[in-house]
Design a protein around this motif. Sequence first.
Motif, short mmCIF file in Angstrom:
data_model
loop_
_atom_site.label_atom_id
_atom_site.label_comp_id
_atom_site.label_asym_id
_atom_site.label_seq_id
_atom_site.Cartn_x
_atom_site.Cartn_y
_atom_site.Cartn_z
N LEU A 1 -6.56 3.78 -2.04
CA LEU A 1 -5.33 3.15 -1.70
C LEU A 1 -5.05 3.12 -0.17
CD1 LEU A 1 -3.26 5.52 -3.90
CD2 LEU A 1 -3.19 3.31 -4.24
N ALA A 2 -5.71 3.96 0.51
CA ALA A 2 -5.67 3.64 2.09
C ALA A 2 -6.58 2.42 2.49
CB ALA A 2 -6.27 5.16 2.94
N LEU B 1 -4.82 -0.72 4.55
CA LEU B 1 -5.46 -0.97 5.74
C LEU B 1 -5.39 -2.51 5.76
CD1 LEU B 1 -7.18 -0.39 8.39
CD2 LEU B 1 -9.08 -0.59 6.84
N LEU B 2 -6.02 -3.20 4.69
CA LEU B 2 -6.26 -4.69 4.52
C LEU B 2 -4.61 -5.27 4.70
CD1 LEU B 2 -8.41 -6.42 2.07
CD2 LEU B 2 -6.09 -7.25 2.72
N ALA B 3 -3.59 -4.73 3.93
CA ALA B 3 -2.46 -5.34 3.86
C ALA B 3 -1.64 -5.33 5.34
CB ALA B 3 -1.58 -4.35 2.79
N VAL B 4 -1.89 -3.95 6.00
CA VAL B 4 -1.21 -4.08 7.28
C VAL B 4 -1.94 -5.03 8.15
CG1 VAL B 4 -0.85 -2.51 9.02
CG2 VAL B 4 -0.53 -1.75 6.86
N PHE C 1 -3.26 -4.30 -7.76
CA PHE C 1 -4.44 -3.41 -7.34
C PHE C 1 -3.99 -2.10 -6.99
CE2 PHE C 1 -7.80 -2.05 -4.75
CZ PHE C 1 -8.74 -2.00 -5.31
N ALA C 2 -2.98 -2.11 -5.94
CA ALA C 2 -2.74 -0.86 -5.45
C ALA C 2 -1.75 -0.14 -6.44
CB ALA C 2 -1.69 -1.07 -4.21
#
Length: 277
Positions: free
Chosen positions: A20-21, A25-28, A256-257
């Motif tokens: 999840l982290a 990270l990718l999304a941010v 996915f999240a």
Amino acid sequence: MRIRTTSTQRTYRYVRLTILAATLLLAVAVAVEQITGGSLPSLSAAYYTPAGPMFVAGLFVVAAAFVALSGHSVEQGLLDVAAVLALVIAVVPTTVEAEACGEAVRCVPPAVLPAMLNNGVSVASVVLVGVVAGVVLSIVQGTMSRGAALTAAAVGVVVLGLGTCALVAPGAFLLFAHNTAAVGFFLLIGAVAAIAAWRPQRAPERFRPAYAAVALGILIALAGLAAALVLAIAGGDVTRPVPWVFLGESLALVLFAVFWLLQTAELWNEPDPRLRA
């Protein structure tokens, strides 16, 4: 009352939270790039921006976490193959429109090819060594099963197949490897969600509708992405007025999240076998 746990149980919790982290990270990173650098035609295009290192790092973390969760179930076998596809997505960039493409509309810019070659050979070598080591250890420990053998074979076929394609038809490899791996990755996640939804022994009743929604949502997102790619190949503009590829990939990432959030919640207190004993 304090709930009794073991280090093994806590480790599995942290591995799922790490997935999840990594997704966050990718999304941010992509969101910051959207704000500071302008809109992206796709999530994968982040590879070529300042968000690129976080894009690659996030995928490597997800792949490592999938392997750490390895077991003997069908779902875990699918996740092992998905881990390899995540690495392909990370090291083989998507095609983009650039002046360096010459007469081609889209390409992988020549400037990134040396890094892709180095990273690709490194990753493929380590994966193959890992497969061989895993098979040998399973035989020595007496834990080899048909599922483990099939998973090892599937991973080997993926790696050797992609490697052969890169050697025999490098042009086609550069054009299709990234998107093929991305579609395969999300299809496998959707399949794992579908198994959780439609096999009662896999998940409690309250989680099954959510898993079904995730599986269906991923299928819809992939169908939309396929339609957008066909339109792009036909010469259509899939970035205006709406960036359809970016939206489709973003939806798949959100699902996915959601899937891993559900997995974390469902399995948070999964009994450790040693506690049962």
